[in-house]
Design a protein around this motif. Structure first.
Motif, PDB file in Angstrom:
ATOM      1  N   VAL A 105       0.860  -1.173   0.000  1.00 41.34           N
ATOM      2  CA  VAL A 105       0.000   0.000   0.000  1.00 41.34           C
ATOM      3  C   VAL A 105       0.900   1.227   0.000  1.00 41.34           C
ATOM      4  CG1 VAL A 105      -1.725   1.303   1.302  1.00 41.34           C
ATOM      5  CG2 VAL A 105      -1.830  -1.192   1.256  1.00 41.34           C
ATOM      6  N   VAL A 106       0.723   2.109  -0.985  1.00 46.15           N
ATOM      7  CA  VAL A 106       1.508   3.341  -1.037  1.00 46.15           C
ATOM      8  C   VAL A 106       0.839   4.346  -0.112  1.00 46.15           C
ATOM      9  CG1 VAL A 106       2.324   5.229  -2.485  1.00 46.15           C
ATOM     10  CG2 VAL A 106       2.303   2.902  -3.385  1.00 46.15           C
ATOM     11  N   ARG A 107       1.614   4.809   0.880  1.00 41.97           N
ATOM     12  CA  ARG A 107       1.089   5.744   1.870  1.00 41.97           C
ATOM     13  C   ARG A 107       1.359   7.191   1.465  1.00 41.97           C
ATOM     14  NH1 ARG A 107       2.028   4.974   8.294  1.00 41.97           N
ATOM     15  NH2 ARG A 107       0.314   6.303   8.935  1.00 41.97           N
ATOM     16  N   ASP A 108       2.520   7.429   0.858  1.00 42.39           N
ATOM     17  CA  ASP A 108       2.916   8.772   0.452  1.00 42.39           C
ATOM     18  C   ASP A 108       3.855   8.637  -0.735  1.00 42.39           C
ATOM     19  OD1 ASP A 108       3.155  11.542   0.504  1.00 42.39           O
ATOM     20  OD2 ASP A 108       4.757  11.525   1.970  1.00 42.39           O
TER      21      ASP A 108
ATOM     22  N   CYS B 232       6.619   6.234   0.589  1.00 35.35           N
ATOM     23  CA  CYS B 232       6.413   5.546   1.865  1.00 35.35           C
ATOM     24  C   CYS B 232       5.350   4.486   1.620  1.00 35.35           C
ATOM     25  CB  CYS B 232       5.953   6.537   2.932  1.00 35.35           C
ATOM     26  SG  CYS B 232       5.645   5.760   4.529  1.00 35.35           S
ATOM     27  N   ILE B 233       5.635   3.255   2.027  1.00 37.83           N
ATOM     28  CA  ILE B 233       4.699   2.160   1.796  1.00 37.83           C
ATOM     29  C   ILE B 233       4.387   1.421   3.092  1.00 37.83           C
ATOM     30  CG2 ILE B 233       5.472   1.801  -0.583  1.00 37.83           C
ATOM     31  CD1 ILE B 233       6.937  -0.754   0.546  1.00 37.83           C
ATOM     32  N   LEU B 234       3.300   0.686   3.078  1.00 35.19           N
ATOM     33  CA  LEU B 234       2.949  -0.247   4.142  1.00 35.19           C
ATOM     34  C   LEU B 234       3.005  -1.637   3.539  1.00 35.19           C
ATOM     35  CD1 LEU B 234      -0.150   1.536   5.701  1.00 35.19           C
ATOM     36  CD2 LEU B 234       2.218   1.581   6.522  1.00 35.19           C
ATOM     37  N   THR B 235       3.617  -2.573   4.251  1.00 33.15           N
ATOM     38  CA  THR B 235       3.759  -3.943   3.751  1.00 33.15           C
ATOM     39  C   THR B 235       3.712  -4.931   4.913  1.00 33.15           C
ATOM     40  OG1 THR B 235       5.173  -5.448   2.486  1.00 33.15           O
ATOM     41  CG2 THR B 235       6.288  -3.764   3.795  1.00 33.15           C
ATOM     42  N   SER B 236       3.451  -6.180   4.578  1.00 33.03           N
ATOM     43  CA  SER B 236       3.394  -7.211   5.621  1.00 33.03           C
ATOM     44  C   SER B 236       4.739  -7.902   5.809  1.00 33.03           C
ATOM     45  CB  SER B 236       2.330  -8.257   5.265  1.00 33.03           C
ATOM     46  OG  SER B 236       2.664  -8.887   4.049  1.00 33.03           O
TER      47      SER B 236
ATOM     48  N   LEU C 120       4.938  -1.309  12.660  1.00 29.25           N
ATOM     49  CA  LEU C 120       3.760  -0.610  13.175  1.00 29.25           C
ATOM     50  C   LEU C 120       2.880  -1.542  13.991  1.00 29.25           C
ATOM     51  CD1 LEU C 120       2.690   1.507  10.073  1.00 29.25           C
ATOM     52  CD2 LEU C 120       4.063   2.219  12.030  1.00 29.25           C
TER      53      LEU C 120
ATOM     54  N   CYS D 103       2.870  -5.715  10.017  1.00 31.39           N
ATOM     55  CA  CYS D 103       2.629  -4.415   9.398  1.00 31.39           C
ATOM     56  C   CYS D 103       3.878  -3.553   9.577  1.00 31.39           C
ATOM     57  CB  CYS D 103       1.423  -3.728  10.011  1.00 31.39           C
ATOM     58  SG  CYS D 103       1.049  -2.151   9.212  1.00 31.39           S
TER      59      CYS D 103
ATOM     60  N   GLU E 100       6.158  -0.060   8.052  1.00 28.50           N
ATOM     61  CA  GLU E 100       6.212   1.166   7.262  1.00 28.50           C
ATOM     62  C   GLU E 100       7.631   1.291   6.718  1.00 28.50           C
ATOM     63  OE1 GLU E 100       4.514   5.422   8.104  1.00 28.50           O
ATOM     64  OE2 GLU E 100       6.478   5.187   9.071  1.00 28.50           O
TER      65      GLU E 100
END
Length: 82
Positions: free
Chosen positions: A20-23, A30-34, A62, A66, A68
């Motif tokens: 998921v691209v956060r910014d 900045c991404i979110l990943t598992s 996070l 999860c 960041e």
């Protein structure tokens, strides 16, 4: 997002996965990943408009599964007409 290279002493991340691209900016993302990534690892991200090569600059947990990840853009190649 997929792994390209990593310093020898660092673990290699899991195979290609969605993130998921956060910014997003001209110089970084900045991404979110598992999956856990580490500074200095290099990755490739595919977007509808092109492909980005980026270096992990920071990573933090996070929560359970999860993370960041802050990336600096090394190169972006646009898909022209595709």
């Amino acid at each position: 997002m997929s792994w390209i290279s990593s310093p020898e002493a660092m673990p290699q991340p899991q195979p290609t996965r969605q993130v998921v691209v956060r910014d997003l900016s001209k110089t970084g993302v900045c991404i979110l990943t598992s999956s856990e990534w580490y500074p200095e690892q290099v990755c490739r991200m595919q977007f509808a408009v092109g492909e980005m090569t980026a270096r992990v600059m920071r990573a933090r947990r996070l929560g359970q599964r999860c993370f960041e990840i802050g990336l600096r853009v090394i190169k972006f190649e646009r898909n022209d007409g595709e």
